[in-house]
Enzyme design. Structure first.
Site, PDB file in Angstrom:
ATOM      1  N   THR A  14     -11.822   6.417   6.045  1.00  0.00           N
ATOM      2  CA  THR A  14     -13.091   6.574   5.328  1.00  0.00           C
ATOM      3  C   THR A  14     -12.970   6.242   3.847  1.00  0.00           C
ATOM      4  O   THR A  14     -13.960   6.270   3.123  1.00  0.00           O
ATOM      5  CB  THR A  14     -13.596   8.029   5.464  1.00  0.00           C
ATOM      6  OG1 THR A  14     -12.518   8.895   5.078  1.00  0.00           O
ATOM      7  CG2 THR A  14     -14.011   8.344   6.900  1.00  0.00           C
ATOM      8  N   GLY A  15     -11.757   5.954   3.367  1.00  0.00           N
ATOM      9  CA  GLY A  15     -11.552   5.681   1.942  1.00  0.00           C
ATOM     10  C   GLY A  15     -11.807   4.226   1.585  1.00  0.00           C
ATOM     11  O   GLY A  15     -12.079   3.388   2.462  1.00  0.00           O
ATOM     12  N   ARG A  42     -12.839  16.878   6.908  1.00  0.00           N
ATOM     13  CA  ARG A  42     -14.163  16.716   6.278  1.00  0.00           C
ATOM     14  C   ARG A  42     -14.958  15.586   6.904  1.00  0.00           C
ATOM     15  O   ARG A  42     -16.186  15.581   6.872  1.00  0.00           O
ATOM     16  CB  ARG A  42     -14.015  16.394   4.774  1.00  0.00           C
ATOM     17  CG  ARG A  42     -13.387  17.459   3.935  1.00  0.00           C
ATOM     18  CD  ARG A  42     -13.295  16.997   2.473  1.00  0.00           C
ATOM     19  NE  ARG A  42     -12.299  15.939   2.267  1.00  0.00           N
ATOM     20  CZ  ARG A  42     -11.000  16.161   2.037  1.00  0.00           C
ATOM     21  NH1 ARG A  42     -10.554  17.383   1.965  1.00  0.00           N
ATOM     22  NH2 ARG A  42     -10.153  15.156   1.867  1.00  0.00           N
ATOM     23  N   CYS A 133      -0.547  -2.263  -5.998  1.00  0.00           N
ATOM     24  CA  CYS A 133      -1.489  -3.395  -6.102  1.00  0.00           C
ATOM     25  C   CYS A 133      -1.123  -4.369  -7.232  1.00  0.00           C
ATOM     26  O   CYS A 133      -1.121  -5.593  -7.047  1.00  0.00           O
ATOM     27  CB  CYS A 133      -2.905  -2.875  -6.302  1.00  0.00           C
ATOM     28  SG  CYS A 133      -3.010  -1.512  -7.469  1.00  0.00           S
ATOM     29  N   GLN A 160      -6.798  -3.033 -15.086  1.00  0.00           N
ATOM     30  CA  GLN A 160      -6.976  -2.662 -13.686  1.00  0.00           C
ATOM     31  C   GLN A 160      -8.339  -2.038 -13.383  1.00  0.00           C
ATOM     32  O   GLN A 160      -8.831  -1.186 -14.130  1.00  0.00           O
ATOM     33  CB  GLN A 160      -5.850  -1.702 -13.265  1.00  0.00           C
ATOM     34  CG  GLN A 160      -4.479  -2.355 -13.363  1.00  0.00           C
ATOM     35  CD  GLN A 160      -3.331  -1.492 -12.875  1.00  0.00           C
ATOM     36  OE1 GLN A 160      -2.263  -1.532 -13.460  1.00  0.00           O
ATOM     37  NE2 GLN A 160      -3.510  -0.729 -11.803  1.00  0.00           N
ATOM     38  N   GLY A 164      -9.069   0.941  -7.667  1.00  0.00           N
ATOM     39  CA  GLY A 164      -7.686   1.318  -7.364  1.00  0.00           C
ATOM     40  C   GLY A 164      -7.502   2.827  -7.309  1.00  0.00           C
ATOM     41  O   GLY A 164      -6.558   3.322  -6.685  1.00  0.00           O
ATOM     42  N   LYS A 217       6.388   1.804 -11.534  1.00  0.00           N
ATOM     43  CA  LYS A 217       6.272   1.192 -10.196  1.00  0.00           C
ATOM     44  C   LYS A 217       6.418  -0.322 -10.340  1.00  0.00           C
ATOM     45  O   LYS A 217       7.104  -0.968  -9.547  1.00  0.00           O
ATOM     46  CB  LYS A 217       4.904   1.488  -9.575  1.00  0.00           C
ATOM     47  CG  LYS A 217       4.731   2.883  -9.015  1.00  0.00           C
ATOM     48  CD  LYS A 217       3.292   3.053  -8.512  1.00  0.00           C
ATOM     49  CE  LYS A 217       2.892   4.503  -8.509  1.00  0.00           C
ATOM     50  NZ  LYS A 217       1.441   4.694  -8.322  1.00  0.00           N
ATOM     51  N   ARG A 239      -6.411   0.918 -17.478  1.00  0.00           N
ATOM     52  CA  ARG A 239      -7.612   0.982 -16.620  1.00  0.00           C
ATOM     53  C   ARG A 239      -8.790   0.480 -17.436  1.00  0.00           C
ATOM     54  O   ARG A 239      -8.988   0.911 -18.580  1.00  0.00           O
ATOM     55  CB  ARG A 239      -7.841   2.431 -16.193  1.00  0.00           C
ATOM     56  CG  ARG A 239      -8.888   2.595 -15.128  1.00  0.00           C
ATOM     57  CD  ARG A 239      -8.460   2.123 -13.770  1.00  0.00           C
ATOM     58  NE  ARG A 239      -7.431   2.964 -13.179  1.00  0.00           N
ATOM     59  CZ  ARG A 239      -6.761   2.634 -12.082  1.00  0.00           C
ATOM     60  NH1 ARG A 239      -6.995   1.492 -11.460  1.00  0.00           N
ATOM     61  NH2 ARG A 239      -5.836   3.438 -11.596  1.00  0.00           N
ATOM     62  N   HIS A 246      -7.941  -6.695 -10.242  1.00  0.00           N
ATOM     63  CA  HIS A 246      -7.003  -6.422 -11.337  1.00  0.00           C
ATOM     64  C   HIS A 246      -6.646  -7.752 -12.021  1.00  0.00           C
ATOM     65  O   HIS A 246      -6.372  -8.752 -11.350  1.00  0.00           O
ATOM     66  CB  HIS A 246      -5.693  -5.834 -10.804  1.00  0.00           C
ATOM     67  CG  HIS A 246      -5.793  -4.414 -10.318  1.00  0.00           C
ATOM     68  ND1 HIS A 246      -6.920  -3.634 -10.425  1.00  0.00           N
ATOM     69  CD2 HIS A 246      -4.848  -3.626  -9.720  1.00  0.00           C
ATOM     70  CE1 HIS A 246      -6.671  -2.440  -9.921  1.00  0.00           C
ATOM     71  NE2 HIS A 246      -5.434  -2.407  -9.480  1.00  0.00           N
ATOM     72  N   ASN A 319      -7.769  -6.105  -5.915  1.00  0.00           N
ATOM     73  CA  ASN A 319      -6.787  -5.024  -5.740  1.00  0.00           C
ATOM     74  C   ASN A 319      -6.939  -4.282  -4.423  1.00  0.00           C
ATOM     75  O   ASN A 319      -5.968  -3.733  -3.899  1.00  0.00           O
ATOM     76  CB  ASN A 319      -6.889  -4.033  -6.906  1.00  0.00           C
ATOM     77  CG  ASN A 319      -8.298  -3.494  -7.095  1.00  0.00           C
ATOM     78  OD1 ASN A 319      -9.230  -4.266  -7.347  1.00  0.00           O
ATOM     79  ND2 ASN A 319      -8.472  -2.216  -6.958  1.00  0.00           N
TER      80      ASN A 319
HETATM   81  P1  A2P Z   1     -11.786  11.994   3.782  1.00  0.00           P
HETATM   82  O1  A2P Z   1     -12.846  10.939   3.555  1.00  0.00           O
HETATM   83  O2  A2P Z   1     -12.007  12.752   5.051  1.00  0.00           O
HETATM   84  O3  A2P Z   1     -11.522  12.853   2.582  1.00  0.00           O
HETATM   85  P2  A2P Z   1     -10.039   7.271  -1.363  1.00  0.00           P
HETATM   86  O4  A2P Z   1      -8.701   6.835  -1.868  1.00  0.00           O
HETATM   87  O5  A2P Z   1     -11.055   6.178  -1.363  1.00  0.00           O
HETATM   88  O6  A2P Z   1     -10.527   8.506  -2.053  1.00  0.00           O
HETATM   89  O7  A2P Z   1      -9.816   7.676   0.198  1.00  0.00           O
HETATM   90  C1  A2P Z   1      -8.815   8.576   0.631  1.00  0.00           C
HETATM   91  C2  A2P Z   1      -8.764   8.583   2.154  1.00  0.00           C
HETATM   92  O8  A2P Z   1      -7.709   9.473   2.551  1.00  0.00           O
HETATM   93  C3  A2P Z   1     -10.016   9.098   2.836  1.00  0.00           C
HETATM   94  O9  A2P Z   1     -10.181   8.458   4.073  1.00  0.00           O
HETATM   95  C4  A2P Z   1      -9.688  10.569   3.029  1.00  0.00           C
HETATM   96  O10 A2P Z   1     -10.409  11.182   4.087  1.00  0.00           O
HETATM   97  C5  A2P Z   1      -8.234  10.472   3.418  1.00  0.00           C
HETATM   98  N1  A2P Z   1      -7.531  11.729   3.207  1.00  0.00           N
HETATM   99  C6  A2P Z   1      -7.335  12.371   2.036  1.00  0.00           C
HETATM  100  N2  A2P Z   1      -6.634  13.522   2.240  1.00  0.00           N
HETATM  101  C7  A2P Z   1      -6.370  13.580   3.570  1.00  0.00           C
HETATM  102  C8  A2P Z   1      -5.704  14.519   4.419  1.00  0.00           C
HETATM  103  N3  A2P Z   1      -5.125  15.616   3.917  1.00  0.00           N
HETATM  104  N4  A2P Z   1      -5.656  14.258   5.751  1.00  0.00           N
HETATM  105  C9  A2P Z   1      -6.224  13.143   6.244  1.00  0.00           C
HETATM  106  N5  A2P Z   1      -6.878  12.219   5.498  1.00  0.00           N
HETATM  107  C10 A2P Z   1      -6.961  12.448   4.182  1.00  0.00           C
END
Ligand code: A2P
Length: 340
Positions: A14-15, A42, A133, A160, A164, A217, A239, A246, A319
Site C-alpha cells: 500500500t506504500g 491497518r 535510490c 532528492q 523517497g 549509504k 531534500r 532525484h 527515485n
Molecule cells: P500500511 O499502509 O498498512 O501502513 P510508505 O513508505 O509509502 O509510507 O509505505 C510503507 C508501507 O509499509 C505501507 O504499505 C505500510 O502499510 C507498510 N508497513 C509499514 N509498517 C508495517 C508493518 N509493521 N507491517 C507491515 N507493513 C507495514
C-alpha cells in the site's frame, strides 16, 4: 525468455514504492502465477488492482510466505529485519528495498546493469538487497566509466524528491505549498523544517562523523556494488521540494586520462542510460522528464578543468521507479530467468 511462473508477494504493497512495484510487475509482464499483497493490519479490508483483478490486502505475518517464490519488500527497515528471514526460511527469495540488509557481507546488493553476477550470492541467506535510490542512479552512470577508466574519487551532491520518504511526505509538500501560497499556517509532521520552497541538507539521521546515514549509504553502497573499497566517495544529500525524481551533481576523478567526449560516447552505448546533453538547445536531464520512466538520464557532461582526469555530470532518475521498484522487479526477473 523463461516459461517459468512464480508466486510473488509484495510486502508494503500500500506504500509509495510497493504500489509502484505492483505497476512494474504489470508493465514488465512479470511471469507471476499468483500475487499476494501484504501491508500492516491497518490496511486489512483494502483492495488493490493487479492486471484488472481486485486483490485483497492481507496482513503481513510470519507465515505469509508459505508457498511463495519471491517477495518484494518495501515496508521499512524494521519490518524487513523481522520478516525477511521468515520468508527465506519458507524458501521464498526476498528482494528487499530497505537498508536493513544492504551491508550484510552475505547479502548481495544489486543493480542489474552493474553487477548481475553477484545475484548468485542470494543463496547465502535467501535475501537480495536493493540499493539506496541515490546510489542506484549514480552507479548506473558510473559503472561504464569505472570499467574503462577506473575511478579514484567521487564527489556527489544530491537534490532528492520527497517521494523517497513515502506517501506522508508527498502529502506534506502538497499541503505546505498550498498553505503557504494562501498565507495560511502549515504543519510540519514529516520533516523538521518546511520542505515547501526550501532545501533541507538532511536526509535520514545524523551520525557521529557529521554526515547523515543517507550520505554514508552512498559511500558504502557504491564501494560494495563496484566491489572496490579503494574508491573515495564523499556525499552531501539534500531534500528539495520536488515530488518525483532525484537529481545529482557528480564529480568523478578517473585513474586513466578521460575527456567529456569520451564519457558521452561511452554512456550513449550503456544499458539503462539516456544521454540528454545539448545545452545550447536547453536539453539536459530534468526530474520532470525522468519521472514516470525507467532510464537514468545523464547530461551536463563536462571536463573538470581544475584537475587532470576529472568529469562533471548531472544524473537524474525516477527515485520510485529505477531508484526502487523497477530495480527490484528487474532483480526478480533475473532470479526467475537464471536461478529459480
Ligand atoms: P500500511 O499502509 O498498512 O501502513 P510508505 O513508505 O509509502 O509510507 O509505505 C510503507 C508501507 O509499509 C505501507 O504499505 C505500510 O502499510 C507498510 N508497513 C509499514 N509498517 C508495517 C508493518 N509493521 N507491517 C507491515 N507493513 C507495514
Amino acid at each position: 525468455m523463461s516459461e517459468k511462473k512464480v508466486n510473488v508477494a509484495v510486502a508494503g504493497a500500500t506504500g509509495a514504492v510497493g504500489n509502484q512495484m505492483i505497476r512494474c510487475l504489470e508493465e514488465m509482464d512479470f511471469p507471476a502465477r499468483s500475487v499476494k499483497f501484504l501491508a500492516s493490519s491497518r490496511s486489512v479490508g483494502r483492495t488493490l488492482r493487479y492486471k484488472g483483478e481486485v486483490v485483497a490486502v492481507e496482513e503481513l505475518k510470519e507465515d505469509s510466505f508459505k508457498g511463495m517464490d519471491i517477495a518484494l519488500f518495501s515496508a521499512g527497515g524494521g519490518t524487513s529485519e523481522k520478516y525477511a528471514p521468515c520468508a527465506a526460511k519458507d524458501g521464498c527469495v526476498v528482494v528487499d528495498n530497505s537498508s536493513a540488509w544492504r551491508m550484510d557481507p552475505e547479502v548481495p546488493l544489486i543493480v542489474p546493469e552493474v553487477n548481475p553476477a553477484a545475484i548468485a550470492q542470494y543463496k547465502n541467506k535467501g535475501i537480495i538487497a536493493n540499493p539506496n535510490c541515490s546510489t542506484i542512479q549514480m552507479v548506473v552512470a558510473l559503472e561504464p566509466i569505472y570499467r574503462e577508466y577506473g575511478i579514484k574519487r567521487i564527489v556527489v551532491s544530491t537534490y532528492q524528491a520527497v517521494s523517497g520518504t513515502g506517501k506522508k511526505a508527498i502529502d506534506e509538500l502538497f499541503d505546505q505549498t498550498r498553505a503557504m501560497i494562501n498565507f495560511l499556517s502549515y504543519e510540519k509532521k514529516v520533516y523538521p523544517h518546511p520542505i515547501a520552497f526550501n532545501c533541507l541538507p538532511h536526509i535520514d539521521a545524523f551520525l557521529d562523523n557529521g554526515y547523515t546515514k543517507e550520505e554514508m549509504k552512498m559511500v558504502n553502497e557504491t564501494r560494495k556494488i563496484l566491489e572496490d573499497d579503494t574508491i573515495g566517495v564523499t556525499a552531501t544529500t539534500v531534500r528539495v521540494p520536488v515530488f518525483f525524481g532525484h537529481s545529482e551533481s557528480v564529480n568523478v576523478e578517473t585513474r586513466k586520462p578521460v575527456s567529456a567526449a569520451d564519457v558521452r560516447a561511452l554512456l550513449e552505448q550503456a544499458p539503462g542510460i539516456k544521454v540528454v546533453d545539448d545545452p545550447l538547445h536547453n536539453q539536459y536531464p530534468l526530474a520532470t522528464d525522468a519521472a514516470g520512466q525507467d532510464l537514468t538520464l545523464v547530461g551536463r557532461i563536462r571536463d573538470d578543468e581544475s584537475i587532470d582526469n576529472g568529469i562533471n555530470m548531472w544524473i537524474v532518475a525516477d527515485n520510485i521507479r529505477k531508484g526502487a521498484a523497477t530495480n527490484a522487479v528487474q532483480i526478480a526477473r533475473v532470479l526467475v530467468d537464471d536461478y529459480l
